[in-house]
Design an enzyme around this catalytic site. Structure first.
Site, short mmCIF file in Angstrom:
data_model
loop_
_atom_site.label_atom_id
_atom_site.label_comp_id
_atom_site.label_asym_id
_atom_site.label_seq_id
_atom_site.Cartn_x
_atom_site.Cartn_y
_atom_site.Cartn_z
N HIS A 138 -9.95 1.20 4.75
CA HIS A 138 -8.66 1.44 5.47
C HIS A 138 -8.88 2.47 6.63
CE1 HIS A 138 -4.41 2.66 6.16
NE2 HIS A 138 -4.04 1.65 5.62
N ASN A 174 0.75 -1.06 0.08
CA ASN A 174 0.01 -0.05 0.13
C ASN A 174 0.86 1.24 -0.06
OD1 ASN A 174 -2.05 1.78 0.50
ND2 ASN A 174 -2.45 1.40 2.49
N SER A 221 2.87 -1.71 10.61
CA SER A 221 4.22 -1.72 11.02
C SER A 221 5.04 -2.99 10.80
CB SER A 221 4.47 -1.39 12.59
OG SER A 221 4.12 -0.09 12.64
N GLU A 269 -7.25 4.85 7.42
CA GLU A 269 -6.85 6.19 7.23
C GLU A 269 -8.33 6.86 6.45
OE1 GLU A 269 -3.04 5.69 5.27
OE2 GLU A 269 -2.33 5.08 7.19
N GLY A 280 2.01 2.59 11.14
CA GLY A 280 2.85 3.70 10.84
C GLY A 280 3.60 3.95 12.14
N GLU A 295 -5.81 -4.73 10.81
CA GLU A 295 -4.81 -3.74 10.90
C GLU A 295 -5.25 -2.97 12.08
OE1 GLU A 295 -2.66 -2.62 7.09
OE2 GLU A 295 -4.59 -1.30 6.99
N LYS A 334 -0.08 4.40 -0.42
CA LYS A 334 -0.76 5.48 0.14
C LYS A 334 -0.41 6.60 -0.72
CE LYS A 334 -0.39 3.38 4.90
NZ LYS A 334 -0.33 3.42 6.13
P1 PGA Z 1 2.40 0.40 7.77
O1 PGA Z 1 0.90 0.97 7.15
O2 PGA Z 1 2.88 -0.73 7.37
O3 PGA Z 1 3.26 1.95 7.38
O4 PGA Z 1 2.16 0.64 9.17
C1 PGA Z 1 -0.03 -0.44 6.87
C2 PGA Z 1 -1.14 0.27 6.31
O5 PGA Z 1 -1.66 1.32 6.53
O6 PGA Z 1 -1.74 -0.57 5.59
#
Ligand code: PGA
Length: 255
Positions: free
Chosen positions: A96, A10, A216, A98, A176, A170, A12
């Protein structure tokens, strides 16, 4: 049982230019070519999909990171499933965290999008997971169960079987942050999602639905999510922008 592990990148809202996206894709593809037994899906910004996708390049699949619940019409700024398919994507990420946090998406909106995606034969990567506050309040199970049930409301077993449904667990606080959950908790979430799916669609469909972990993930912790957490693969954010780290994640999952 899932034959092959799935690793999803992803990206983003990165990188900023098409030239950088092409470089990143070439580097990731070089890594992927050396690895067998892993299905790889890349979710770049939707604008880049058509440029990165080449006709004879089927070993890497593409996903959009979001889409509209409508196919066309007066929805300024939205992207339709028809456009996503035309660009060459086979999947779309829905729900997601976000999107949930910054754009106010709720389970009912995710549900409308999943329905539209399936009607258009797009595979769905549906994201679920609790916030830090919900975890502190010991509401993790309740939240995950509601996200799965409400997100899949009125979606039939036939639709789930005919299309590809992937669920990504998640935990919002792990995204993150560099902090990952205990593997026991990952396993519990996995089993809860499977149980909820079995309640909706029966055991056999639940067993066939890949459950991924995201939050992460790096090359060092990747393997434990499948060996200790029982996961069928990973949804990778930050580390997917670093080709050698991402290659390490794919190798860890493949072995
Ligand atoms: P990350 O994000 O690996 O940077 O923690 C995962 C995600 O948001 O799908």
């Amino acid at each position: 049982m899932i034959d092959k592990k799935i690793v999803i990148a992803n990206w983003k809202m990165n990188p900023a230019t098409l030239a950088e996206a092409k470089d990143l894709f070439s580097a990731v593809r070089r890594e992927a070519k050396r690895i067998e037994n892993v299905d790889m899906i890349i979710a770049p910004p939707v604008l880049w999909i058509g440029h990165l996708k080449t006709k004879d390049d089927d070993e890497i699949k593409f996903a959009a990171q979001n889409m509209s619940w409508e196919e066309k019409g007066a929805l300024t700024g939205e992207v339709s499933p028809l456009m996503i398919k035309d660009a060459g994507a086979k999947y779309v990420i829905i729900g997601h965290s976000e999107r949930r946090i910054y754009f106010g998406e709720k389970n009912d909106m995710a549900n409308a999008k999943i329905l539209t995606a399936f009607i258009n034969n797009l595979g769905v990567i549906y994201c679920v997971g609790e916030t830090a506050e919900e975890k502190r309040g010991e509401r993790t199970q309740e939240i995950i169960e509601a996200q799965v049930k409400e997100g899949l409301k009125d979606i039939s077993q036939g639709q789930v079987e005919a299309n590809k449904l992937i669920i990504a667990y998640e935990p919002v606080w792990a995204i993150g942050s560099g902090v990952i959950p205990a593997f026991d908790d990952v396993l519990s979430a996995n089993l809860l999602i499977k149980k909820t799916l079995a309640g909706l669609y029966g055991r056999s469909t639940a067993e066939k639905t890949p459950i991924l972990y995201g939050g992460s993930v790096d090359a060092g912790n990747a393997k434990d999510f499948s060996t200790k957490g029982g996961m069928d693969g990973l949804l990778v954010g930050g580390a997917s922008l670093k080709p050698s780290e991402f290659g390490g994640i794919m190798r860890a999952v493949a072995n």
